[in-house]
Write a protein that holds these residues in place. Structure first.
Motif, PDB file in Angstrom:
ATOM      1  N   HIS A 102       0.875  -1.208  -0.080  1.00 25.27           N
ATOM      2  CA  HIS A 102       0.214  -0.011   0.223  1.00 25.27           C
ATOM      3  C   HIS A 102       1.064   1.344   0.002  1.00 25.27           C
ATOM      4  O   HIS A 102       0.458   2.128  -0.621  1.00 25.27           O
ATOM      5  CB  HIS A 102      -0.939   0.008   1.208  1.00 25.27           C
ATOM      6  N   PHE A 103       2.071   1.127   0.774  1.00 22.73           N
ATOM      7  CA  PHE A 103       3.053   2.528   0.678  1.00 22.73           C
ATOM      8  C   PHE A 103       3.581   2.561  -0.749  1.00 22.73           C
ATOM      9  O   PHE A 103       3.559   3.652  -1.170  1.00 22.73           O
ATOM     10  CB  PHE A 103       3.928   2.006   1.607  1.00 22.73           C
ATOM     11  N   ILE A 104       3.770   1.519  -1.261  1.00 20.95           N
ATOM     12  CA  ILE A 104       4.357   1.714  -2.563  1.00 20.95           C
ATOM     13  C   ILE A 104       3.264   1.996  -3.698  1.00 20.95           C
ATOM     14  O   ILE A 104       3.544   2.906  -4.501  1.00 20.95           O
ATOM     15  CB  ILE A 104       4.850   0.054  -3.061  1.00 20.95           C
ATOM     16  N   ALA A 105       1.937   1.523  -3.511  1.00 19.67           N
ATOM     17  CA  ALA A 105       0.782   2.062  -4.495  1.00 19.67           C
ATOM     18  C   ALA A 105       0.810   3.687  -4.219  1.00 19.67           C
ATOM     19  O   ALA A 105       0.204   4.247  -5.103  1.00 19.67           O
ATOM     20  CB  ALA A 105      -0.323   1.271  -4.239  1.00 19.67           C
ATOM     21  N   LEU A 106       0.996   4.009  -2.929  1.00 16.68           N
ATOM     22  CA  LEU A 106       0.781   5.575  -2.693  1.00 16.68           C
ATOM     23  C   LEU A 106       1.478   6.301  -3.491  1.00 16.68           C
ATOM     24  O   LEU A 106       1.359   7.434  -3.962  1.00 16.68           O
ATOM     25  CB  LEU A 106       0.635   5.774  -1.287  1.00 16.68           C
ATOM     26  N   LYS A 107       2.882   5.852  -3.255  1.00 19.47           N
ATOM     27  CA  LYS A 107       3.794   6.599  -3.955  1.00 19.47           C
ATOM     28  C   LYS A 107       3.976   6.475  -5.627  1.00 19.47           C
ATOM     29  O   LYS A 107       4.265   7.509  -6.204  1.00 19.47           O
ATOM     30  CB  LYS A 107       5.123   5.938  -3.522  1.00 19.47           C
ATOM     31  N   ASP A 108       3.298   5.482  -6.231  1.00 17.56           N
ATOM     32  CA  ASP A 108       3.404   5.448  -7.531  1.00 17.56           C
ATOM     33  C   ASP A 108       1.878   5.826  -8.451  1.00 17.56           C
ATOM     34  O   ASP A 108       1.745   5.713  -9.314  1.00 17.56           O
ATOM     35  CB  ASP A 108       3.652   3.750  -7.880  1.00 17.56           C
ATOM     36  N   ASP A 109       0.933   6.000  -7.519  1.00 15.56           N
ATOM     37  CA  ASP A 109      -0.518   6.214  -8.175  1.00 15.56           C
ATOM     38  C   ASP A 109      -0.531   7.744  -8.585  1.00 15.56           C
ATOM     39  O   ASP A 109      -1.664   8.104  -9.213  1.00 15.56           O
ATOM     40  CB  ASP A 109      -1.539   5.900  -7.470  1.00 15.56           C
ATOM     41  N   LEU A 114      -4.205  10.437   1.912  1.00 21.60           N
ATOM     42  CA  LEU A 114      -4.543  10.690   3.261  1.00 21.60           C
ATOM     43  C   LEU A 114      -4.192   9.543   4.121  1.00 21.60           C
ATOM     44  O   LEU A 114      -4.889   8.462   3.758  1.00 21.60           O
ATOM     45  CB  LEU A 114      -5.988  11.182   3.494  1.00 21.60           C
ATOM     46  N   ILE A 115      -3.458   9.800   5.092  1.00 16.82           N
ATOM     47  CA  ILE A 115      -3.105   8.555   6.307  1.00 16.82           C
ATOM     48  C   ILE A 115      -3.546   8.942   7.569  1.00 16.82           C
ATOM     49  O   ILE A 115      -2.914   9.855   7.749  1.00 16.82           O
ATOM     50  CB  ILE A 115      -1.666   8.140   6.050  1.00 16.82           C
ATOM     51  N   PHE A 116      -4.332   8.193   8.164  1.00 19.82           N
ATOM     52  CA  PHE A 116      -4.702   8.538   9.627  1.00 19.82           C
ATOM     53  C   PHE A 116      -4.084   7.332  10.371  1.00 19.82           C
ATOM     54  O   PHE A 116      -3.794   6.435  10.285  1.00 19.82           O
ATOM     55  CB  PHE A 116      -6.261   8.571   9.798  1.00 19.82           C
ATOM     56  N   SER A 117      -3.911   7.936  11.727  1.00 17.63           N
ATOM     57  CA  SER A 117      -3.159   7.000  12.754  1.00 17.63           C
ATOM     58  C   SER A 117      -3.528   7.572  14.139  1.00 17.63           C
ATOM     59  O   SER A 117      -4.502   8.384  14.371  1.00 17.63           O
ATOM     60  CB  SER A 117      -1.477   7.103  12.491  1.00 17.63           C
ATOM     61  N   SER A 118      -2.775   6.861  15.146  1.00 22.73           N
ATOM     62  CA  SER A 118      -3.361   7.088  16.534  1.00 22.73           C
ATOM     63  C   SER A 118      -2.136   7.144  17.324  1.00 22.73           C
ATOM     64  O   SER A 118      -1.083   6.542  17.040  1.00 22.73           O
ATOM     65  CB  SER A 118      -4.461   6.084  16.905  1.00 22.73           C
ATOM     66  N   HIS A 119      -2.292   7.474  18.524  1.00 26.55           N
ATOM     67  CA  HIS A 119      -1.249   7.256  19.586  1.00 26.55           C
ATOM     68  C   HIS A 119      -1.114   6.026  20.286  1.00 26.55           C
ATOM     69  O   HIS A 119      -1.333   5.904  21.554  1.00 26.55           O
ATOM     70  CB  HIS A 119      -1.592   8.804  20.861  1.00 26.55           C
ATOM     71  N   LEU A 120      -0.743   5.105  19.521  1.00 25.02           N
ATOM     72  CA  LEU A 120      -0.426   3.820  19.769  1.00 25.02           C
ATOM     73  C   LEU A 120       1.134   3.778  19.594  1.00 25.02           C
ATOM     74  O   LEU A 120       1.601   3.828  18.625  1.00 25.02           O
ATOM     75  CB  LEU A 120      -1.134   2.746  19.053  1.00 25.02           C
ATOM     76  N   ALA A 121       1.683   2.928  20.669  1.00 27.15           N
ATOM     77  CA  ALA A 121       3.019   2.514  20.728  1.00 27.15           C
ATOM     78  C   ALA A 121       3.873   3.663  20.220  1.00 27.15           C
ATOM     79  O   ALA A 121       3.845   4.630  20.972  1.00 27.15           O
ATOM     80  CB  ALA A 121       3.333   1.373  19.576  1.00 27.15           C
ATOM     81  N   LEU A 135       7.955   8.187   0.295  1.00 28.93           N
ATOM     82  CA  LEU A 135       6.657   8.851  -0.058  1.00 28.93           C
ATOM     83  C   LEU A 135       6.571  10.351   0.363  1.00 28.93           C
ATOM     84  O   LEU A 135       6.922  10.521   1.479  1.00 28.93           O
ATOM     85  CB  LEU A 135       5.753   7.827   0.829  1.00 28.93           C
ATOM     86  N   ASP A 136       6.158  10.821  -0.717  1.00 29.25           N
ATOM     87  CA  ASP A 136       5.869  12.632  -0.385  1.00 29.25           C
ATOM     88  C   ASP A 136       4.887  12.730   0.657  1.00 29.25           C
ATOM     89  O   ASP A 136       3.694  12.907   0.461  1.00 29.25           O
ATOM     90  CB  ASP A 136       5.853  13.178  -1.993  1.00 29.25           C
ATOM     91  N   THR A 137       5.492  12.804   1.939  1.00 22.71           N
ATOM     92  CA  THR A 137       4.280  12.811   3.047  1.00 22.71           C
ATOM     93  C   THR A 137       4.644  14.039   3.908  1.00 22.71           C
ATOM     94  O   THR A 137       5.731  14.294   4.295  1.00 22.71           O
ATOM     95  CB  THR A 137       4.092  11.893   3.709  1.00 22.71           C
ATOM     96  N   GLY A 182      -0.132  16.971  -4.985  1.00 18.51           N
ATOM     97  CA  GLY A 182      -0.062  15.782  -5.368  1.00 18.51           C
ATOM     98  C   GLY A 182       0.561  14.983  -4.212  1.00 18.51           C
ATOM     99  O   GLY A 182       0.860  13.866  -4.184  1.00 18.51           O
ATOM    100  N   GLY A 183       0.550  15.427  -2.973  1.00 20.89           N
ATOM    101  CA  GLY A 183       1.413  15.118  -1.734  1.00 20.89           C
ATOM    102  C   GLY A 183       0.465  14.281  -0.950  1.00 20.89           C
ATOM    103  O   GLY A 183      -0.612  14.170  -1.253  1.00 20.89           O
ATOM    104  N   HIS A 184       0.815  13.962  -0.005  1.00 20.71           N
ATOM    105  CA  HIS A 184       0.226  12.913   0.976  1.00 20.71           C
ATOM    106  C   HIS A 184       0.157  13.603   2.596  1.00 20.71           C
ATOM    107  O   HIS A 184       1.218  14.251   2.861  1.00 20.71           O
ATOM    108  CB  HIS A 184       0.660  11.670   1.038  1.00 20.71           C
TER     109      HIS A 184
END
Length: 311
Positions: A102-109, A114-121, A135-137, A182-184
């Motif tokens: 999925h990382f690679i697909a995001l980079k090449d599409d 958009l990538i969401f996350s949480s305060h885990l670990a 990945l341009d993020t 076109g960034g993330h």
């Protein structure tokens, strides 16, 4: 103050990432019963898991403090903490990655994402992972309240990650600019947001920042979740979900509140799986800030939001 913090980080670098993590975890786990905000953590855990006895509630809280102490100590090693080589995935490393495709697909599409996350670990690792894969993020972050600590943390992040955008007045314009090019964007979505939309979280209504739902609606771009799991022996696993199939309104456009409800439901699943690795010390639920009208709409949101689906 700045000199003292730099000296502490220098000491932690000498210890190495594993011993630094152990020291930070032991320290906060030991003193946590004396920290006033521990009462917030205990109250949040009791309300979320009413079926658990007090011993289990305290075990989860101690684990959360242990994780926070480890994460704080690991800031001294952010530049070297992520050592996964996707070209040689069988090589020994302290990090493993699931969903690398999925990382690679995001980079090449050639589309924004958009990538969401949480305060885990250690929640800093996804942004470092994105930078490692080119990945341009741009990571959206909330700076620590103490200016001295904020300055040093920003310096460390800048050396280990890609773009950074502070969550402050006017930040939405900068975030929009990233997507227009076109960034993330990567953003933690599990904290209270006073002007947010009301969505279900751990069985209770919670105010949540709607900005990712709004951007998903405007740009019609892929939305993924990424979490970090802390493993035994100072190791980590990063997991990137497939693209979410977000709910849409009658006109076929992405429903902002429904989108945030779905993203938050994904986060809830993560937290329930590893509750001892989440940031329970935050006042996530503030019912006194939610109006009667918002609560009525909250019930409607639950009824119309489908379960998590991925394409």
């Amino acid at each position: 103050m700045i000199g003292l913090i730099r000296a502490l980080f220098g000491f932690l670098r000498l210890l190495g990432p594993e011993r630094s993590s152990d020291l930070g975890g032991w320290l906060l786990r030991t003193v946590s019963p004396l920290i006033p905000v521990n009462r917030v953590a205990l109250a949040n855990i009791r309300a979320t898991f009413p079926e658990k006895d007090e011993a289990e509630v305290k075990r989860i809280a101690r684990g959360a403090w242990d994780n926070l102490g480890r994460t704080a100590a690991e800031y001294a090693h952010l530049k070297t903490l992520f050592d996964y080589d996707y070209l040689n995935p069988d090589a020994a490393s302290r990090v493993e990655v699931s969903g690398i495709e999925h990382f690679i697909a995001l980079k090449d599409d050639e589309k924004p994402g958009l990538i969401f996350s949480s305060h885990l670990a250690n929640w800093e690792l996804p942004a470092i992972c994105a930078a490692a894969y080119d990945l341009d993020t741009t990571a959206v972050f909330r700076a620590p309240n103490d200016p001295a600590i904020a300055g040093i943390v920003h310096e460390i992040r800048s050396g280990a990650m890609g773009g950074l955008a502070a969550a402050k007045q006017g930040a939405a314009f900068a975030m929009q600019g990233v997507l227009e090019k076109g960034g993330h964007l990567g953003m933690l979505i599990d904290q209270h947001f006073t002007r947010g939309v009301v969505v279900p979280f751990m069985g209770r209504p919670a105010l949540t920042n709607p900005i990712l739902g709004k951007f998903a609606r405007r740009f019609e771009c892929p939305v993924h979740g990424v979490r970090v799991i802390r493993l035994p022996n100072q190791r980590f696993r990063l997991e990137l979900t497939p693209q979410l199939d977000l709910p849409r309104d009658a006109g076929g456009e992405i429903d902002v509140k429904g989108a945030m409800a779905m993203m938050t439901a994904v986060v809830e699943g993560w937290v329930r799986e590893h509750p001892e690795q989440w940031l329970w010390m935050h006042r996530r639920w503030r019912p006194n800030m939610i109006s009667a009208a918002a609560l009525a709409e909250y019930d409607h949101t639950i009824a119309r939001t489908p379960l998590f689906k991925a394409t």
